[in-house]
Motif scaffolding. Structure first.
Motif, mmCIF file in Angstrom:
data_model
loop_
_atom_site.group_PDB
_atom_site.id
_atom_site.type_symbol
_atom_site.label_atom_id
_atom_site.label_comp_id
_atom_site.label_asym_id
_atom_site.label_seq_id
_atom_site.Cartn_x
_atom_site.Cartn_y
_atom_site.Cartn_z
ATOM 1 N N HIS A 46 0.812 -1.220 0.000
ATOM 2 C CA HIS A 46 0.000 0.000 0.000
ATOM 3 C C HIS A 46 0.844 1.268 0.000
ATOM 4 N N ARG A 47 2.162 1.137 -0.062
ATOM 5 C CA ARG A 47 3.053 2.307 -0.069
ATOM 6 C C ARG A 47 2.692 3.267 1.051
ATOM 7 N N MET A 48 2.469 2.724 2.249
ATOM 8 C CA MET A 48 2.014 3.549 3.369
ATOM 9 C C MET A 48 2.981 4.707 3.631
ATOM 10 N N SER A 49 2.438 5.922 3.697
ATOM 11 C CA SER A 49 3.287 7.050 4.090
ATOM 12 C C SER A 49 2.806 7.578 5.436
ATOM 13 N N ILE A 50 3.748 8.009 6.253
ATOM 14 C CA ILE A 50 3.432 8.438 7.611
ATOM 15 C C ILE A 50 3.955 9.864 7.796
ATOM 16 N N ARG A 51 3.103 10.721 8.383
ATOM 17 C CA ARG A 51 3.584 12.053 8.721
ATOM 18 C C ARG A 51 3.343 12.302 10.202
ATOM 19 N N GLY A 52 4.277 12.958 10.862
ATOM 20 C CA GLY A 52 4.097 13.343 12.263
ATOM 21 C C GLY A 52 4.321 12.223 13.247
ATOM 22 N N ARG A 53 5.208 11.291 12.886
ATOM 23 C CA ARG A 53 5.434 10.160 13.771
ATOM 24 C C ARG A 53 5.989 10.605 15.123
ATOM 25 N N GLU A 54 6.692 11.741 15.114
ATOM 26 C CA GLU A 54 7.283 12.234 16.357
ATOM 27 C C GLU A 54 6.219 12.691 17.359
ATOM 28 N N ASN A 55 4.965 12.806 16.892
ATOM 29 C CA ASN A 55 3.896 13.232 17.799
ATOM 30 C C ASN A 55 3.404 12.127 18.716
ATOM 31 N N ILE A 56 3.795 10.873 18.425
ATOM 32 C CA ILE A 56 3.385 9.773 19.306
ATOM 33 C C ILE A 56 4.198 9.886 20.592
ATOM 34 N N PRO A 57 3.536 9.913 21.764
ATOM 35 C CA PRO A 57 4.279 10.044 23.024
ATOM 36 C C PRO A 57 5.301 8.909 23.178
ATOM 37 N N ALA A 58 6.414 9.210 23.856
ATOM 38 C CA ALA A 58 7.481 8.220 23.996
ATOM 39 C C ALA A 58 7.074 7.099 24.947
ATOM 40 N N GLN A 59 6.242 7.415 25.912
ATOM 41 C CA GLN A 59 5.851 6.427 26.919
ATOM 42 C C GLN A 59 4.333 6.357 27.015
ATOM 43 N N PRO A 60 3.777 5.165 27.266
ATOM 44 C CA PRO A 60 2.359 5.098 27.588
ATOM 45 C C PRO A 60 2.137 5.741 28.960
ATOM 46 N N PRO A 61 0.933 6.109 29.338
ATOM 47 C CA PRO A 61 -0.315 5.879 28.613
ATOM 48 C C PRO A 61 -0.620 6.940 27.561
ATOM 49 N N SER A 98 -4.247 13.066 32.821
ATOM 50 C CA SER A 98 -3.170 13.649 32.012
ATOM 51 C C SER A 98 -2.854 12.779 30.810
ATOM 52 N N VAL A 99 -3.729 11.795 30.515
ATOM 53 C CA VAL A 99 -3.465 10.889 29.393
ATOM 54 C C VAL A 99 -3.660 11.636 28.077
ATOM 55 N N PRO A 100 -2.641 11.725 27.226
ATOM 56 C CA PRO A 100 -2.794 12.442 25.965
ATOM 57 C C PRO A 100 -3.595 11.647 24.932
ATOM 58 N N VAL A 101 -4.371 12.372 24.153
ATOM 59 C CA VAL A 101 -5.099 11.762 23.032
ATOM 60 C C VAL A 101 -4.405 12.222 21.755
ATOM 61 N N VAL A 102 -4.028 11.263 20.916
ATOM 62 C CA VAL A 102 -3.307 11.610 19.693
ATOM 63 C C VAL A 102 -4.265 11.510 18.510
ATOM 64 N N PRO A 103 -4.658 12.653 17.929
ATOM 65 C CA PRO A 103 -5.587 12.596 16.792
ATOM 66 C C PRO A 103 -4.849 12.227 15.511
ATOM 67 N N CYS A 104 -5.418 11.332 14.719
ATOM 68 C CA CYS A 104 -4.772 10.911 13.474
ATOM 69 C C CYS A 104 -5.782 10.966 12.343
ATOM 70 N N LEU A 105 -5.262 11.176 11.160
ATOM 71 C CA LEU A 105 -6.128 11.167 9.983
ATOM 72 C C LEU A 105 -5.629 10.100 9.022
ATOM 73 N N ILE A 106 -6.551 9.224 8.652
ATOM 74 C CA ILE A 106 -6.172 8.151 7.732
ATOM 75 C C ILE A 106 -6.828 8.432 6.396
ATOM 76 N N SER A 107 -6.067 8.329 5.319
ATOM 77 C CA SER A 107 -6.718 8.477 4.020
ATOM 78 C C SER A 107 -6.225 7.409 3.061
ATOM 79 N N GLY A 108 -7.078 7.065 2.134
ATOM 80 C CA GLY A 108 -6.725 6.064 1.138
ATOM 81 C C GLY A 108 -7.215 4.658 1.453
ATOM 82 N N THR A 109 -7.511 4.386 2.723
ATOM 83 C CA THR A 109 -7.879 2.997 3.058
ATOM 84 C C THR A 109 -9.272 2.637 2.524
ATOM 85 N N ARG A 110 -10.136 3.652 2.338
ATOM 86 C CA ARG A 110 -11.473 3.365 1.818
ATOM 87 C C ARG A 110 -11.375 2.845 0.378
#
Lengths: 243, 336
Positions: A50-65, A174-186
């Protein structure tokens, strides 16, 4: 001398079926092995086919939760959301999956537990009690959840309204919510198709939102859902981050 | 591979050559049949209430599965015996790890599993040097690699739980498997398994009959000094009588040696039982798992064996040796 801090498995003493259905399920060595193998395969598959491309990977927190949320239009969505996680954390990420689909037959339930490490959410029973249990696990373990607050896969490609249940997990924490947008999978794997087509898919990861000051009640939950929905929608303009 | 090894590993034709093995097998089948029949008759007569009936049925059903799994591999051959001991070790370790929380440390858990498999290999290879070396080697690997997660908080606990688990289920049960390297392993293993299981039952029965003072009430409130003493006498007698046939004309076949053997089985068996009780009390749970209906987990059933196996192994090895007439380093070649 201090005593050892011995914490038995939360699913100790359960039968196999109870354990499969339990929100307290903890992976053993074999399951951890199958999870890592499955996600390595899926990441390769998404990258190559699917040639997946990812943007903003650095926005994922380093540690859970943390909680990853996105718009939902295909079964590929959850695969993308987990396979972009840091590999160390992949066994600590639980996609919340529809119980009536992923946990209905024993074969499907085995796939859900051994491969995708899903926790079941029943669409007719995901009230305060169930989400409270998940909230406790999220904070105390700590772990990460992947969930799709629309509650179902979209049929027309538009983002539906986010359900307030998301708020029950994170409001006044204090649990962060990471919003993501997926496109192309439909286009790659629509709702009514079984076989994925080799279309490009992309994932944009936005900046995390926290809801420390939002009250943990009905109005607060809706506020969380609305704010997160707006953050996901804001990613459509391609800015790569919004708060 | 030499014929003598193949015969020992897979020679099920010689399963009943020794009278002790034959009579023990007949006795086990008879005990299962008689106990099921007794329960059936008593419940037909209406002498059992429902909860006792289901409890007894579950226990007998568990034994009907367990007994063949324990005796079957010994009858089939040494290779199956060693395999069964390794599988038992892994299953027991799983229960232990889930009970103590060690399973959350994936790397350490993996090291213990690899250690248990390595013990199985050393045993199958009949390589005593490597078998003994695995104790310290696994310990040092666990202690070293536990540093890698870079979390000094809880380091002692993680390493201690890992090493303890490996020594119980790798080395401890490994000694049981190592008996299979003896040319005459079947009667010895049957003697150990049966005397350890009966030791539990003797302790329970004598405790019921004349148990008054508690043995160690904080650890296990139901155990009494009377029960422990009764088991000591009965098990020692049983081991001495059966052992006389098992070790016929060997160095071990003297009253003093046989009584010593019986005492070791009984004492180590009861300590093993109390050890698991201590672990469970410390963790704060009742059963180690739900594998065996009516018994709890596998560990609840095999706890007594964990300490008996190494104690008995080195006792017998000191006096008459184990597997002296058998080829060594079967798989790796090289000198013993």
């Amino acid at each position: 001398m201090q005593d050892f801090d011995l914490k038995p498995a939360n699913d100790l003493g359960m039968t196999h079926r109870q354990r499969t259905m339990s929100l307290a399920r903890e992976s053993g060595l074999i399951e951890t092995g199958t999870h890592f193998a499955y996600w390595a395969m899926m990441r390769t598959y998404l990258r190559v086919y699917h040639r997946m491309s990812i943007r903003g990977r650095e926005n994922i927190p380093a540690q859970p939760p943390y909680v990853m949320v996105a718009n939902h239009s295909s079964h590929l969505d959850a695969l993308m959301m987990v396979s972009v996680q840091r590999w160390r954390l992949r066994d600590k990420v639980f996609p919340l999956a529809a119980g009536d689909f992923f946990f209905e037959t024993p074969a499907m339930a085995a796939f859900a537990t051994l491969c995708i490490n899903a926790l079941p959410l029943w669409r007719n029973n995901c009230g305060r009690h169930v989400l409270g249990e998940l909230r406790k696990r999220l904070i105390s373990e700590p772990c990460a959840f992947v969930l799709f607050p629309e509650g179902t896969r979209s049929t027309d490609g538009k983002i539906g309204s986010f359900k307030a249940g998301l708020g029950m997990l994170v409001a006044k924490s204090s649990v962060p919510v990471v919003p993501c947008l997926i496109s192309g999978t439909r286009e790659a794997l629509p709702r009514d198709k079984r076989c994925p087509r080799p279309r490009r898919v992309s994932l944009t990861i936005g900046q995390p939102l926290t809801f420390t000051d939002v009250s943990n009640d009905r109005s607060g939950w809706e506020q969380v859902a609305n704010k997160t929905q707006r953050a996901v929608e804001a990613l459509t303009d391609g800015s790569g981050g919004a708060a | 591979m030499q014929q003598v090894v193949l015969d020992r590993w897979f020679g099920f034709q010689s399963a009943f050559d020794h009278p002790v093995v034959l009579w023990a097998s007949v006795g086990i089948v008879a005990a299962l049949v008689i106990s099921s029949a007794t329960v059936a008759v008593l419940s037909a007569m209406g002498r059992l209430d429902d909860s006792t009936k289901t409890e007894l049925r579950r226990r007998i059903a568990s034994w009907c599965v367990l007994a063949p799994l324990m005796i079957g591999p010994i009858l089939l051959g040494a290779a199956w015996t060693i395999l069964a001991v390794v599988v038992l070790g892994l299953c027991c370790y799983r229960e232990y790890a889930r009970m103590t929380g060690l399973f959350r440390e994936k790397l350490l858990s993996l090291l213990v599993v690899v250690g248990i498999l390595a013990v199985g290999f050393a045993v199958a290879d009949h390589w005593y040097g490597f078998f003994m070396a695995l104790g310290p080697l696994t310990m040092l690997v666990i202690a070293a690699l536990a540093i890698l997660s870079d979390r000094p908080k809880g380091y002692v606990q993680r390493v201690a739980l890992g090493v303890f688990g490996f020594f119980l289920f790798g080395m401890g049960l490994g000694h049981l498997g190592y008996f299979a390297n003896d040319g005459d392993y079947r009667p010895i293993l049957v003697l150990i398994l049966i005397s350890v299981e009966l030791n539990d039952i003797f302790a329970y029965l004598s405790g019921k009959l004349f148990g008054r003072r508690k043995l160690c009430p904080q650890t296990s409130p139901n155990k009494t000094i009377g029960g422990a003493a009764g088991a000591l006498v009965l098990t020692t007698t049983l081991v001495a009588i059966v052992g006389h046939r098992v070790f016929a004309d060997g160095v071990m076949d003297s009253p003093a040696h046989l009584i010593g053997l019986g005492l070791i089985v009984s004492v180590a068996g009861q300590f093993g039982d109390l050890m698991l009780s201590s672990i469970k009390r410390d963790v704060g749970i009742k059963d180690t798992g739900s594998v065996l209906p009516g018994h709890g987990g596998l560990l609840d059933r095999f706890d007594s064996l964990l300490l008996v196996a190494p104690a008995v192994f080195h006792y017998i090895r000191y006096f008459q040796g184990i597997g002296l007439d058998q080829p060594v380093r079967i798989l790796t070649g090289g000198a013993g």
